[in-house]
Design a protein around this motif. Structure first.
Motif, PDB file in Angstrom:
ATOM      1  N   GLY A 370      -5.261  -2.146   0.226  1.00 30.00           N
ATOM      2  CA  GLY A 370      -5.649  -1.335   1.365  1.00 30.00           C
ATOM      3  C   GLY A 370      -4.808  -1.668   2.580  1.00 30.00           C
ATOM      4  O   GLY A 370      -4.014  -2.612   2.577  1.00 30.00           O
ATOM      5  N   PRO A 371      -4.968  -0.886   3.659  1.00 31.36           N
ATOM      6  CA  PRO A 371      -4.212  -1.145   4.882  1.00 31.36           C
ATOM      7  C   PRO A 371      -4.519  -2.541   5.417  1.00 31.36           C
ATOM      8  O   PRO A 371      -5.636  -3.027   5.274  1.00 31.36           O
ATOM      9  CB  PRO A 371      -4.737  -0.055   5.843  1.00 31.36           C
ATOM     10  CG  PRO A 371      -5.345   0.989   4.956  1.00 31.36           C
ATOM     11  CD  PRO A 371      -5.877   0.255   3.781  1.00 31.36           C
ATOM     12  N   PRO A 372      -3.544  -3.222   6.010  1.00 32.38           N
ATOM     13  CA  PRO A 372      -2.202  -2.727   6.339  1.00 32.38           C
ATOM     14  C   PRO A 372      -1.163  -3.022   5.262  1.00 32.38           C
ATOM     15  O   PRO A 372       0.031  -2.864   5.482  1.00 32.38           O
ATOM     16  CB  PRO A 372      -1.878  -3.509   7.612  1.00 32.38           C
ATOM     17  CG  PRO A 372      -2.527  -4.832   7.376  1.00 32.38           C
ATOM     18  CD  PRO A 372      -3.795  -4.545   6.624  1.00 32.38           C
ATOM     19  N   PHE A 373      -1.617  -3.491   4.085  1.00 28.25           N
ATOM     20  CA  PHE A 373      -0.676  -3.935   3.061  1.00 28.25           C
ATOM     21  C   PHE A 373      -0.249  -2.800   2.138  1.00 28.25           C
ATOM     22  O   PHE A 373       0.815  -2.855   1.537  1.00 28.25           O
ATOM     23  CB  PHE A 373      -1.298  -5.075   2.261  1.00 28.25           C
ATOM     24  CG  PHE A 373      -1.839  -6.171   3.126  1.00 28.25           C
ATOM     25  CD1 PHE A 373      -0.987  -7.025   3.798  1.00 28.25           C
ATOM     26  CD2 PHE A 373      -3.206  -6.324   3.311  1.00 28.25           C
ATOM     27  CE1 PHE A 373      -1.486  -8.019   4.620  1.00 28.25           C
ATOM     28  CE2 PHE A 373      -3.710  -7.314   4.129  1.00 28.25           C
ATOM     29  CZ  PHE A 373      -2.839  -8.167   4.788  1.00 28.25           C
ATOM     30  N   THR A 374      -1.092  -1.786   1.986  1.00 27.41           N
ATOM     31  CA  THR A 374      -0.726  -0.597   1.221  1.00 27.41           C
ATOM     32  C   THR A 374      -1.207   0.626   1.982  1.00 27.41           C
ATOM     33  O   THR A 374      -2.139   0.545   2.803  1.00 27.41           O
ATOM     34  CB  THR A 374      -1.362  -0.613  -0.189  1.00 27.41           C
ATOM     35  OG1 THR A 374      -2.771  -0.777  -0.059  1.00 27.41           O
ATOM     36  CG2 THR A 374      -0.795  -1.743  -1.023  1.00 27.41           C
ATOM     37  N   ALA A 375      -0.606   1.774   1.689  1.00 24.54           N
ATOM     38  CA  ALA A 375      -0.976   3.008   2.376  1.00 24.54           C
ATOM     39  C   ALA A 375      -2.402   3.400   2.021  1.00 24.54           C
ATOM     40  O   ALA A 375      -2.914   3.088   0.942  1.00 24.54           O
ATOM     41  CB  ALA A 375      -0.008   4.123   2.002  1.00 24.54           C
ATOM     42  N   ALA A 376      -3.051   4.120   2.937  1.00 20.44           N
ATOM     43  CA  ALA A 376      -4.454   4.486   2.753  1.00 20.44           C
ATOM     44  C   ALA A 376      -4.671   5.387   1.541  1.00 20.44           C
ATOM     45  O   ALA A 376      -5.748   5.381   0.940  1.00 20.44           O
ATOM     46  CB  ALA A 376      -4.978   5.176   4.011  1.00 20.44           C
ATOM     47  N   ASP A 377      -3.650   6.179   1.165  1.00 18.50           N
ATOM     48  CA  ASP A 377      -3.806   7.083   0.027  1.00 18.50           C
ATOM     49  C   ASP A 377      -3.217   6.513  -1.261  1.00 18.50           C
ATOM     50  O   ASP A 377      -3.075   7.229  -2.259  1.00 18.50           O
ATOM     51  CB  ASP A 377      -3.130   8.422   0.339  1.00 18.50           C
ATOM     52  CG  ASP A 377      -1.648   8.261   0.647  1.00 18.50           C
ATOM     53  OD1 ASP A 377      -1.191   7.111   0.836  1.00 18.50           O
ATOM     54  OD2 ASP A 377      -0.940   9.293   0.703  1.00 18.50           O
ATOM     55  N   GLU A 378      -2.863   5.236  -1.272  1.00 22.04           N
ATOM     56  CA  GLU A 378      -2.218   4.637  -2.432  1.00 22.04           C
ATOM     57  C   GLU A 378      -3.047   3.546  -3.104  1.00 22.04           C
ATOM     58  O   GLU A 378      -2.793   3.193  -4.240  1.00 22.04           O
ATOM     59  CB  GLU A 378      -0.868   4.027  -2.022  1.00 22.04           C
ATOM     60  CG  GLU A 378       0.226   5.037  -1.738  1.00 22.04           C
ATOM     61  CD  GLU A 378       0.753   5.644  -3.019  1.00 22.04           C
ATOM     62  OE1 GLU A 378       1.255   4.888  -3.875  1.00 22.04           O
ATOM     63  OE2 GLU A 378       0.651   6.877  -3.176  1.00 22.04           O
ATOM     64  N   HIS A 379      -4.038   2.962  -2.375  1.00 22.89           N
ATOM     65  CA  HIS A 379      -4.631   1.725  -2.889  1.00 22.89           C
ATOM     66  C   HIS A 379      -5.395   1.924  -4.202  1.00 22.89           C
ATOM     67  O   HIS A 379      -5.341   1.075  -5.088  1.00 22.89           O
ATOM     68  CB  HIS A 379      -5.521   1.058  -1.834  1.00 22.89           C
ATOM     69  CG  HIS A 379      -6.542   1.960  -1.211  1.00 22.89           C
ATOM     70  ND1 HIS A 379      -7.737   2.264  -1.808  1.00 22.89           N
ATOM     71  CD2 HIS A 379      -6.540   2.596  -0.014  1.00 22.89           C
ATOM     72  CE1 HIS A 379      -8.447   3.047  -1.009  1.00 22.89           C
ATOM     73  NE2 HIS A 379      -7.745   3.273   0.091  1.00 22.89           N
ATOM     74  N   ALA A 380      -6.097   3.049  -4.375  1.00 24.67           N
ATOM     75  CA  ALA A 380      -6.839   3.258  -5.623  1.00 24.67           C
ATOM     76  C   ALA A 380      -5.881   3.396  -6.805  1.00 24.67           C
ATOM     77  O   ALA A 380      -6.094   2.814  -7.878  1.00 24.67           O
ATOM     78  CB  ALA A 380      -7.723   4.493  -5.498  1.00 24.67           C
ATOM     79  N   ARG A 381      -4.812   4.172  -6.614  1.00 30.83           N
ATOM     80  CA  ARG A 381      -3.834   4.356  -7.703  1.00 30.83           C
ATOM     81  C   ARG A 381      -3.177   3.027  -8.083  1.00 30.83           C
ATOM     82  O   ARG A 381      -3.045   2.704  -9.272  1.00 30.83           O
ATOM     83  CB  ARG A 381      -2.766   5.359  -7.269  1.00 30.83           C
ATOM     84  CG  ARG A 381      -1.715   5.642  -8.335  1.00 30.83           C
ATOM     85  CD  ARG A 381      -0.667   6.609  -7.823  1.00 30.83           C
ATOM     86  NE  ARG A 381       0.135   6.015  -6.759  1.00 30.83           N
ATOM     87  CZ  ARG A 381       1.197   5.254  -6.979  1.00 30.83           C
ATOM     88  NH1 ARG A 381       1.615   5.004  -8.225  1.00 30.83           N
ATOM     89  NH2 ARG A 381       1.871   4.755  -5.974  1.00 30.83           N
ATOM     90  N   LEU A 382      -2.763   2.250  -7.077  1.00 27.96           N
ATOM     91  CA  LEU A 382      -2.096   0.987  -7.368  1.00 27.96           C
ATOM     92  C   LEU A 382      -3.028   0.018  -8.079  1.00 27.96           C
ATOM     93  O   LEU A 382      -2.605  -0.715  -8.992  1.00 27.96           O
ATOM     94  CB  LEU A 382      -1.591   0.369  -6.060  1.00 27.96           C
ATOM     95  CG  LEU A 382      -0.453   1.119  -5.364  1.00 27.96           C
ATOM     96  CD1 LEU A 382      -0.168   0.513  -4.000  1.00 27.96           C
ATOM     97  CD2 LEU A 382       0.816   1.102  -6.226  1.00 27.96           C
ATOM     98  N   GLU A 471     -10.289   9.083  -5.710  1.00 26.73           N
ATOM     99  CA  GLU A 471      -9.081   8.721  -4.970  1.00 26.73           C
ATOM    100  C   GLU A 471      -7.846   8.659  -5.862  1.00 26.73           C
ATOM    101  O   GLU A 471      -6.731   8.927  -5.417  1.00 26.73           O
ATOM    102  CB  GLU A 471      -9.277   7.377  -4.274  1.00 26.73           C
ATOM    103  CG  GLU A 471     -10.309   7.381  -3.163  1.00 26.73           C
ATOM    104  CD  GLU A 471      -9.858   8.193  -1.964  1.00 26.73           C
ATOM    105  OE1 GLU A 471      -8.634   8.293  -1.754  1.00 26.73           O
ATOM    106  OE2 GLU A 471     -10.727   8.730  -1.256  1.00 26.73           O
ATOM    107  N   VAL A 472      -8.015   8.282  -7.123  1.00 31.75           N
ATOM    108  CA  VAL A 472      -6.851   8.029  -7.966  1.00 31.75           C
ATOM    109  C   VAL A 472      -6.173   9.334  -8.393  1.00 31.75           C
ATOM    110  O   VAL A 472      -4.994   9.355  -8.778  1.00 31.75           O
ATOM    111  CB  VAL A 472      -7.253   7.189  -9.192  1.00 31.75           C
ATOM    112  CG1 VAL A 472      -7.992   8.039 -10.220  1.00 31.75           C
ATOM    113  CG2 VAL A 472      -6.030   6.525  -9.817  1.00 31.75           C
ATOM    114  N   GLY A 473      -6.910  10.431  -8.336  1.00 34.17           N
ATOM    115  CA  GLY A 473      -6.306  11.715  -8.661  1.00 34.17           C
ATOM    116  C   GLY A 473      -5.916  11.798 -10.125  1.00 34.17           C
ATOM    117  O   GLY A 473      -6.670  11.404 -11.024  1.00 34.17           O
ATOM    118  N   ASP A 474      -4.729  12.343 -10.388  1.00 36.41           N
ATOM    119  CA  ASP A 474      -4.282  12.536 -11.773  1.00 36.41           C
ATOM    120  C   ASP A 474      -3.275  11.474 -12.193  1.00 36.41           C
ATOM    121  O   ASP A 474      -2.502  11.674 -13.126  1.00 36.41           O
ATOM    122  CB  ASP A 474      -3.672  13.926 -11.935  1.00 36.41           C
ATOM    123  CG  ASP A 474      -2.459  14.118 -11.024  1.00 36.41           C
ATOM    124  OD1 ASP A 474      -2.177  13.221 -10.195  1.00 36.41           O
ATOM    125  OD2 ASP A 474      -1.795  15.174 -11.144  1.00 36.41           O
TER     126      ASP A 474
END
Length: 576
Positions: A370-382, A471-474
């Motif tokens: 999560g922020p500030p280490f990863t983007a707000a729209d990326e943490h679930a996917r990562l 959040e993770v999408g496809d």
């Protein structure tokens, strides 16, 4: 007599040089004492502690070889003489190594006791030396009993062998307790010596600071006689120096001239700024482990606010299945080796996907994105990709196990459970005034932990929350498993199994997912016969699918004893 400013400055400089020289000389002398104490610690205390620990290890090895030797003597007729001789040699080697380590530990203590650099522990060291001498005598008595045991074992006198073996085991337990007590005492003495060295070092710093303060005071007294135009800025500069010396790193001395004093004042302000930055680095580094946390806090000082903040993050828990049974089959040394390698392997996917290792929980790992280490729209996917890579690493880790443990056959495959949840958490500096940890707390953390435990109930390897699924999408392939109500929450949660990266499912896996979804829908409609057929169809596709087995057993139970009329398809999850 007219005294020029240059002469006055020279006088000030000369006086300061004398004081600095005295401070440097005293500091050097006391530093040498500290160095001597560190040498004593390195040369005597730590080696003595290590020798005692090694003696215990070799003694345990000897005991293991004795057991194997007795088994070899009882095997077949005639016994394998080559094997027996090899075990005898290994037993002797371990015994000699244990005796040697005890002797070397005593040697270190005997050299340490008369050393002029002491930490007021001479009496304790002498008692410890006597204790180790007693252990050496016990070792000789043990060898005599062992020789007698091997003699009767070779002669096939089983009753005498069992009696002597019981006596030997009793002695072994007593010896282990005594050598452990010696090792703990040596560690205590070493710790006390370290504290003594640290205390002396603090006194060195205090005396040095006192001499520096004296030098500053002398400078102020002499500077009072200088012209008014020179005295005022110098006084301000000295006052700033005194403030910084006392730790006020927010000090700024105003620049009121463009001469040498003005330039000196500007340089002083720059120096204080650098000291303030370095102080922040030192303070932060003492509280945080991950380099990105340290760097982030330095670049963004507002993150160091002890009050914390609320953010949306993704939390991952991962632990080993049946760790207790897995660990009971290993020696302590082998277990440590395996766990270190296991945690290394499981941590690499987290770091490769920009996650932060929050802590290690025995065989488990807690990480967050999560922020500030990863983007707000990326943490679930990562987080999901990291979990998939952790599962993918298991095959290679299983291949390493024989080499790590020294056991070539009979090793169970290592399996892990992963729980991932996304939601609002409180993130910040949590801990005592002396030591803090940059960590996350909240319901989302608890939910991720519960999902980790829920893997055991459903036989799944990785479960994620409904929020993570949104959040993770496809980016990944998922299968909805159930709707559960975890302990401590009032709202039910749809949970999903993490199957693979997008597009990486086989035709059989896709067919299984569709069949399971149909059966799950029937289950929620209370269509028990249809649900039974659906889950049986799932098992026909994959007879080893654990979630289908779990749900089929539940549906069969509900068909016999239906739930209440207000049942809403939610299963109460009791696992923590």
């Amino acid at each position: 007599m007219h005294i020029t400013i240059g002469v006055k400055i020279f006088g000030i400089a000369a006086g300061l040089l004398v004081l600095m020289g005295a401070a440097a000389g005293l500091s050097m002398r006391m530093t040498r004492t500290v160095d001597a104490q560190l040498v004593v610690l390195d040369k005597y205390y730590f080696p003595a502690y290590v020798r005692l620990a090694q003696a215990n290890i070799h003694s345990v090895q000897e005991s293991a070889y004795i057991r194997r030797l007795l088994l070899a003597l009882d095997e077949g007729t005639p016994p394998d003489s080559t094997k027996i001789e090899d075990l005898r040699q290994r037993t002797r080697t371990s015994a000699e190594a244990s005796d040697k380590e005890l002797a070397e530990a005593r040697e270190r203590l005997n050299e340490l006791i008369p050393d002029p650099i002491d930490f007021d522990d001479t009496v304790a060291l002498a008692r410890l030396d006597t204790h180790i001498e007693f252990l050496q005598e016990e070792r000789r008595r043990y060898e005599a009993i062992l020789a007698q045991l091997l003699e009767v074992a070779a002669a096939g006198q089983r009753s005498d062998e069992n009696r002597i073996l019981a006596e030997l085991d009793s002695w072994r337990d007593d010896f282990d307790r005594r050598i452990e007590a010696a090792r703990i005492e040596m560690r205590r003495l070493a710790g006390a010596a370290i504290l003594g060295t640290r205390s002396f070092q603090e006194r060195v710093v205090e005396i040095s600071l006192a001499l520096l303060a004296l030098a500053g005071l002398l400078g102020l007294i002499v500077a009072a006689a200088v012209t008014t135009g020179l005295v005022r800025p110098v006084r301000r500069l000295l006052a700033g120096t005194a403030a910084v010396e006392q730790g006020a790193l927010d000090t700024v001395v105003p620049v009121t001239s463009r001469d040498e004093i003005g330039r000196l004042t500007a340089s002083f302000n720059n120096m204080v700024t650098e000291l303030r930055v370095k102080a922040q680095i030192r303070e932060t580094f003492g509280k945080y482990v991950d380099p990105r946390i340290v760097a982030g806090l330095i670049d963004r000082p507002e993150l160091a606010d002890p009050g914390g903040s609320r953010r949306e993050m993704t939390i991952l828990f991962c632990d080993m299945q049946n760790f207790t049974g897995f660990s009971e089959e290993m020696t302590p040394a082998a277990l440590v080796t395996v766990m270190n390698r296991y945690l290394t392997v499981m941590s690499e996917p987290v770091r490769e996907h920009n996650g932060i290792i929050d802590k290690y929980l025995g065989d488990g790992i807690m990480a967050f994105w999560g922020p500030p280490f990863t983007a707000a729209d990326e943490h679930a996917r990562l987080a999901c990709l990291a979990g998939l890579d952790q599962l993918a690493c298991l095959e290679a880790f299983d291949a390493e196990l024989p080499h790590l443990t020294g056991v070539r056959r009979g090793l169970a495959k290592v399996q892990v459970r992963i729980g991932i949840a996304t939601g609002e958490v409180v993130v910040g500096n949590i801990g005592s005034e002396q030591t803090r940890s940059y960590t996350v707390i909240g319901d989302t953390v608890n939910l991720a932990s519960r999902l980790d435990g829920a893997c055991k109930s459903y036989g799944a390897r990785a479960l994620i929350s409904e929020a993570t699924q949104r959040e993770v999408g496809d980016a990944v392939e998922l299968r909805e498993i159930d709707t559960v109500l975890v302990r401590g929450k009032t709202e039910p949660e749809h949970v999903f199994e993490l199957l693979g990266r997008k597009g990486n499912l086989s035709a059989r896996q896709r067919e299984l997912r569709a069949a399971y979804a149909t059966a799950l829908a029937a289950y929620r409609r209370r269509s028990w016969d249809e649900a039974v057929g659906g889950f049986e169809s799932s098992l026909a596709i994959d007879p080893e699918d654990p979630p289908s087995r779990v749900m089929l057993a539940r549906v069969l139970q509900f068909r016999e004893r239906p739930p209440a009329d207000d049942w809403d398809g939610v299963w109460m999850l009791e696992e923590k």
